[in-house]
Design a protein around this motif. Sequence first.
Motif, PDB file in Angstrom:
ATOM      1  N   GLU A 381       0.869  -1.180   0.000  1.00 23.90           N
ATOM      2  CA  GLU A 381       0.000   0.000   0.000  1.00 23.90           C
ATOM      3  C   GLU A 381       0.904   1.227   0.000  1.00 23.90           C
ATOM      4  O   GLU A 381       1.728   1.373   0.916  1.00 23.90           O
ATOM      5  CB  GLU A 381      -0.837  -0.039   1.289  1.00 23.90           C
ATOM      6  CG  GLU A 381      -2.158   0.682   1.202  1.00 23.90           C
ATOM      7  CD  GLU A 381      -2.875   0.570   2.541  1.00 23.90           C
ATOM      8  OE1 GLU A 381      -3.617  -0.406   2.738  1.00 23.90           O
ATOM      9  OE2 GLU A 381      -2.652   1.446   3.401  1.00 23.90           O
ATOM     10  N   ASP A 382       0.789   2.078  -0.972  1.00 25.25           N
ATOM     11  CA  ASP A 382       1.682   3.244  -1.109  1.00 25.25           C
ATOM     12  C   ASP A 382       3.149   2.835  -0.976  1.00 25.25           C
ATOM     13  O   ASP A 382       3.906   3.451  -0.210  1.00 25.25           O
ATOM     14  CB  ASP A 382       1.369   4.315  -0.038  1.00 25.25           C
ATOM     15  CG  ASP A 382      -0.070   4.760  -0.108  1.00 25.25           C
ATOM     16  OD1 ASP A 382      -0.627   4.762  -1.224  1.00 25.25           O
ATOM     17  OD2 ASP A 382      -0.643   5.060   0.958  1.00 25.25           O
ATOM     18  N   ASP A 383       3.507   1.753  -1.659  1.00 21.68           N
ATOM     19  CA  ASP A 383       4.894   1.264  -1.638  1.00 21.68           C
ATOM     20  C   ASP A 383       5.330   0.669  -0.298  1.00 21.68           C
ATOM     21  O   ASP A 383       6.501   0.351  -0.113  1.00 21.68           O
ATOM     22  CB  ASP A 383       5.893   2.367  -2.030  1.00 21.68           C
ATOM     23  CG  ASP A 383       6.041   2.438  -3.548  1.00 21.68           C
ATOM     24  OD1 ASP A 383       5.647   1.453  -4.202  1.00 21.68           O
ATOM     25  OD2 ASP A 383       6.522   3.466  -4.054  1.00 21.68           O
ATOM     26  N   VAL A 384       4.409   0.573   0.651  1.00 22.65           N
ATOM     27  CA  VAL A 384       4.761  -0.008   1.955  1.00 22.65           C
ATOM     28  C   VAL A 384       4.101  -1.379   2.059  1.00 22.65           C
ATOM     29  O   VAL A 384       2.921  -1.537   1.747  1.00 22.65           O
ATOM     30  CB  VAL A 384       4.263   0.898   3.117  1.00 22.65           C
ATOM     31  CG1 VAL A 384       4.635   0.281   4.471  1.00 22.65           C
ATOM     32  CG2 VAL A 384       4.839   2.291   2.977  1.00 22.65           C
ATOM     33  N   LYS A 386       2.413  -4.172   4.030  1.00 23.29           N
ATOM     34  CA  LYS A 386       1.652  -4.179   5.280  1.00 23.29           C
ATOM     35  C   LYS A 386       0.952  -5.515   5.486  1.00 23.29           C
ATOM     36  O   LYS A 386       0.704  -6.248   4.530  1.00 23.29           O
ATOM     37  CB  LYS A 386       0.587  -3.072   5.247  1.00 23.29           C
ATOM     38  CG  LYS A 386       1.170  -1.695   5.275  1.00 23.29           C
ATOM     39  CD  LYS A 386       0.069  -0.658   5.349  1.00 23.29           C
ATOM     40  CE  LYS A 386       0.691   0.728   5.438  1.00 23.29           C
ATOM     41  NZ  LYS A 386      -0.309   1.774   5.288  1.00 23.29           N
TER      42      LYS A 386
END
Length: 445
Positions: A381-384, A386
């Motif tokens: 999610e947004d490059d993160v 999780k």
Amino acid sequence: MPPPLIKIMKLLVIGSGGREHALAWRLARSPRVQTVYVAPGNGGTARAEQIRNIAITDIDELIEFARKEKIAFTVVGPEAPLAAGIVDAFQAAGQKIFGPIREAAQLESSKDYAKAFMVRHGIPTAAYATFTDAADAHRYIDEQGAPIVIKADGLAAGKGVVVAETLEQAHAAIDDMLGGGSFGEAGARVVIEEFLQGEEASFIVMCDGHNVLPLATSQDHKRLLDGDKGPNTGGMGAYSPAPVVSPALHNRIMREVINPTVNGMARDGVPYTGFLYAGLMIGPGPDATRAIKVLEFNCRMGDPETQPIMMRIKSDFSETLELAIAGRLNEAEIEWDRRTALGVVMAAANYPGTPRTGDPITRLAPDTDECVIFHAGTRVEDDVLKTSGGRVLCVTALGDSIKRAQVAAYDAVARTHFDGQQYRRDIGWRALPQSEAAGSEASRQ
Ligand code: AMP
Ligand code: GLY
């Protein structure tokens, strides 16, 4: 002449768990495979080389995708699409797929169907009775006494089984499944069965309707906590091979369970194709006489058993699947790594209840030839990266012994982190000599 080794095949794997990541990872290593699409996949498959996620779950849309992309064949990971008839639909559309048709998938999707099938074909299983009426079920439990096992009839994601140690727990389970309706459709019918003692093993084979090819043996850890304590889960860790399945027991399992099952399905007019997983309880005693009883059938590979099993395949698994789909499994052979593979599941806070999601995975040990982290409940999610589900990762390592595989897996676990993580510290304990199992380095970590 063997065909030239050019990466031309595109494959499709259905599912989003650790099992599907491991399957896609293994297939992507085939010299013939260009891309493995995973529908819908997870955060791990999103980042892997030669693997691409596609955000499709609708069966008709998947068929359309397979047609458009000229997918060589599709493999189904989880039970839900099988029970929904994905194999029937792909076959009707002329698309190659490996899995059981809907009717055959009832071996897993209805406990009552599976039990009646086993009785009909003389396949050993726990004594049982089926109920839809709560009062009858309560009466039966009082007659039988505890411990006793209560199972919701339909698919319940591994949570429909209550091993009741007391009569109170057994009655409460009946109230829950037949009274309260917390299991919905799956609980409208329950199977009550005899409590079996022994050691569990997962015996997974591939079937093409008539021929059978056994995969390597494995053992899961169903309970949440060390020492096999706490609630049942989808599985907290697994290893392969499982030493409990000696060559003598292997032969007996084929003869007493697997062959009668495959022959029985063919005789019933529902030839079984796909992975077939027999969850077995192996009683105490010498191998020639120990009781072997089927706890359950699954119409798919196990999760997390698939992760160590895929780590051990050395040959081209895409070829095995191709032969299976062609009904030529009798020509197939799998070359196994002789080492042990062991996988530790890292689960989210609150699993197996309502797991917390959205925690960033702040550290992730890098993959090596001997250790791979398969993702299950993760998303990017947004490059993160999780957490997005109950079982988040399965850290899987190879070793020359069960002990070495265990040390390597826990070493990578120690270098991996997300808030709320929980994992067992004793995966593999049954396979370790007693002196090593208690107080070992790995179990103190
Ligand atoms: P199942 O989904 O039927 O495999 O059940 C989940 C878990 O419950 C199994 O892996 C066993 O640990 C346990 N279990 C199921 N049936 C029995 C039984 N008849 N006796 C003892 N334990 C059982
Ligand atoms: N690990 C147990 C299962 O996949 O059913």
